[in-house]
Design an enzyme around this catalytic site. Structure first.
Site, PDB file in Angstrom:
ATOM      1  N   HIS A  37      42.640 -78.988 -16.885  1.00 42.07           N
ATOM      2  CA  HIS A  37      42.522 -78.287 -18.171  1.00 42.07           C
ATOM      3  C   HIS A  37      43.487 -77.110 -18.192  1.00 42.07           C
ATOM      4  O   HIS A  37      43.152 -75.989 -17.790  1.00 42.07           O
ATOM      5  CB  HIS A  37      41.086 -77.804 -18.406  1.00 42.07           C
ATOM      6  CG  HIS A  37      40.841 -77.354 -19.816  1.00 42.07           C
ATOM      7  ND1 HIS A  37      39.921 -77.938 -20.647  1.00 42.07           N
ATOM      8  CD2 HIS A  37      41.429 -76.379 -20.565  1.00 42.07           C
ATOM      9  CE1 HIS A  37      39.921 -77.348 -21.831  1.00 42.07           C
ATOM     10  NE2 HIS A  37      40.843 -76.378 -21.788  1.00 42.07           N
TER      11      HIS A  37
ATOM     12  N   ASP B  55      43.300 -73.253 -17.772  1.00 43.86           N
ATOM     13  CA  ASP B  55      43.326 -73.058 -19.222  1.00 43.86           C
ATOM     14  C   ASP B  55      44.687 -72.599 -19.731  1.00 43.86           C
ATOM     15  O   ASP B  55      45.474 -73.400 -20.221  1.00 43.86           O
ATOM     16  CB  ASP B  55      42.221 -72.095 -19.642  1.00 43.86           C
ATOM     17  CG  ASP B  55      41.816 -72.273 -21.103  1.00 43.86           C
ATOM     18  OD1 ASP B  55      42.070 -73.359 -21.657  1.00 43.86           O
ATOM     19  OD2 ASP B  55      41.236 -71.343 -21.683  1.00 43.86           O
TER      20      ASP B  55
ATOM     21  N   GLU C 153      32.266 -74.015 -26.286  1.00 41.67           N
ATOM     22  CA  GLU C 153      32.929 -72.862 -25.663  1.00 41.67           C
ATOM     23  C   GLU C 153      32.519 -71.606 -26.409  1.00 41.67           C
ATOM     24  O   GLU C 153      32.261 -70.562 -25.805  1.00 41.67           O
ATOM     25  CB  GLU C 153      34.438 -73.033 -25.698  1.00 41.67           C
ATOM     26  CG  GLU C 153      35.211 -71.857 -25.102  1.00 41.67           C
ATOM     27  CD  GLU C 153      36.718 -71.993 -25.250  1.00 41.67           C
ATOM     28  OE1 GLU C 153      37.427 -71.210 -24.604  1.00 41.67           O
ATOM     29  OE2 GLU C 153      37.182 -72.869 -26.008  1.00 41.67           O
TER      30      GLU C 153
ATOM     31  N   GLY D 125      41.058 -75.524 -30.522  1.00 42.64           N
ATOM     32  CA  GLY D 125      41.220 -74.528 -31.568  1.00 42.64           C
ATOM     33  C   GLY D 125      40.000 -73.639 -31.693  1.00 42.64           C
ATOM     34  O   GLY D 125      39.118 -73.653 -30.834  1.00 42.64           O
TER      35      GLY D 125
ATOM     36  N   HIS E 297      37.152 -79.893 -26.653  1.00 38.72           N
ATOM     37  CA  HIS E 297      36.640 -78.540 -26.511  1.00 38.72           C
ATOM     38  C   HIS E 297      35.332 -78.460 -27.298  1.00 38.72           C
ATOM     39  O   HIS E 297      35.318 -78.728 -28.508  1.00 38.72           O
ATOM     40  CB  HIS E 297      37.623 -77.528 -27.094  1.00 38.72           C
ATOM     41  CG  HIS E 297      38.825 -77.270 -26.238  1.00 38.72           C
ATOM     42  ND1 HIS E 297      39.752 -78.245 -25.948  1.00 38.72           N
ATOM     43  CD2 HIS E 297      39.244 -76.135 -25.607  1.00 38.72           C
ATOM     44  CE1 HIS E 297      40.696 -77.716 -25.171  1.00 38.72           C
ATOM     45  NE2 HIS E 297      40.421 -76.442 -24.957  1.00 38.72           N
TER      46      HIS E 297
ATOM     47  N   HIS F  13      46.759 -75.581 -20.885  1.00 34.00           N
ATOM     48  CA  HIS F  13      47.489 -75.745 -22.146  1.00 34.00           C
ATOM     49  C   HIS F  13      48.943 -75.339 -21.965  1.00 34.00           C
ATOM     50  O   HIS F  13      49.230 -74.244 -21.465  1.00 34.00           O
ATOM     51  CB  HIS F  13      46.864 -74.882 -23.238  1.00 34.00           C
ATOM     52  CG  HIS F  13      45.504 -75.333 -23.663  1.00 34.00           C
ATOM     53  ND1 HIS F  13      45.295 -76.142 -24.760  1.00 34.00           N
ATOM     54  CD2 HIS F  13      44.274 -75.093 -23.125  1.00 34.00           C
ATOM     55  CE1 HIS F  13      43.990 -76.380 -24.892  1.00 34.00           C
ATOM     56  NE2 HIS F  13      43.355 -75.753 -23.907  1.00 34.00           N
TER      57      HIS F  13
END
Length: 323
Positions: free
Chosen positions: A6, A269, A191, A160, A188, A8
């Site tokens: 995970h 992340d 969260e 998002g 996602h 980005h």
């Protein structure tokens, strides 16, 4: 063995690269410089966190720049000791005139492939639908991901601002398309929104993995269901603390996930945003979080089995894990 499931791409942009790409594009330097713009230094919430990630968007407007950032991200993961990594990217964010969504995604795949060839570290790309984007853009991302399945794209995600855009129903058709193309599915969920978002993502989108899922930790019945169903939580410790999804590492939801018998993997992340890469995440979970070496072994074994990777890559990871 480190397996990063995970992270980005937009949160992996080196500040020096951002500065160089900005100069080439004639973009002004942000107040305090690129390091200050990209790095989040104080705890806030998900919306603030995403604003720091978005600071990199202006420099990712060119296909060559996207490919470069992707290559460098693999290099940085390799330097951190990763044996496999999956990079998420929101292609619609970087599309524009002369940059169709499919070409954006292709450029990222090419950069990742170049990085893997240079480092020997296998890597894949997960295309992200974005909650704030209109349906036509998300549908195009899903079609592009399916077209590039087996050419670098390994999965589909929805990401998002969950606080502002909590609904999952709009993405059902896109995920069904991706499943038919053989892509791995993750989302996602929980969260920032409530715990039931986890079950909604599994049941409505068909995902096998949940990005973060921190809010599910207080729902013991849900955790039992996740354990029974084999749902896997992608945990990003430092990010979760910065966004307020966890108070600290000692009280991080990962402990409750594991205690409930849930599958858990790790990610960093947005490592430039947090200032912490996966190797340091693991060290902090041991020293500050109180996680046992046995739990980390369990996480590593799970990571190999749930990674969105070809069979030969998984076989290689199994051999490394057993050695």
């Amino acid at each position: 063995m480190l397996v990063n499931l995970h992270t980005h791409l937009e949160g992996c942009v080196r500040p020096a690269t951002a500065a160089e790409l900005a100069r080439e594009a004639g973009l002004p330097e942000p107040p305090g410089g690129w390091d200050a713009a990209l790095r989040m230094r104080e705890r806030a919430d998900l919306t603030v966190f995403l604003a720091h990630v978005a600071a990199a968007y202006p420099v990712l407007a060119g296909l060559d720049g996207l490919a470069r950032v992707a290559r460098e991200a693999v290099e940085d993961a390799a330097a951190d000791g990763c044996a496999f990594v999956e990079f998420r990217v929101g292609p619609s964010t970087h599309a524009g005139l002369g940059r169709p969504i499919r070409e954006v995604l292709r450029a990222v795949c090419e950069g990742v492939a170049d990085g893997s060839a240079a480092t020997g570290v296998p890597a894949g790309v997960i295309a992200c639908l974005l909650r704030h984007e209109p349906a036509p853009a998300n549908d195009e991302v899903a079609r592009a991901a399916c077209a590039l399945a087996g050419q670098g794209v390994v999965g589909l995600d929805v990401a998002g601002d969950e606080l502002l855009y909590p609904a999952l129903e709009p993405y059902k058709d896109a995920f069904a398309m991706a499943r038919a193309a053989g892509l791995g599915l993750t989302a996602h969920a929980a969260e920032a929104s409530a715990a039931p978002a986890v079950r909604q993502a599994v049941e409505s989108l068909g995902v096998t993995r949940i990005g973060h899922g921190s809010r599910a930790a207080d729902d013991l019945a849900l955790l039992a269901w996740c354990a029974d169903e084999g749902v896997c939580f992608e945990v990003c410790p430092t990010s979760n603390v910065l966004t307020g999804a966890a108070n600290d590492l000692a009280g991080h939801p990962v402990h409750r996930f594991l205690a409930a018998g849930c599958r858990v993997v790790l990610g960093d992340d947005d490592p430039v945003t947090t200032g912490v890469r996966l190797g340091e995440e693991v060290s902090r979970l041991l020293s500050e979080g109180g996680l046992s070496p046995g739990s980390l072994d369990r996480i590593a074994a799970t990571s190999v089995e749930v990674a969105f990777c070809p069979d030969d890559v998984r076989a290689g990871l199994r051999r490394r894990l057993a050695s």
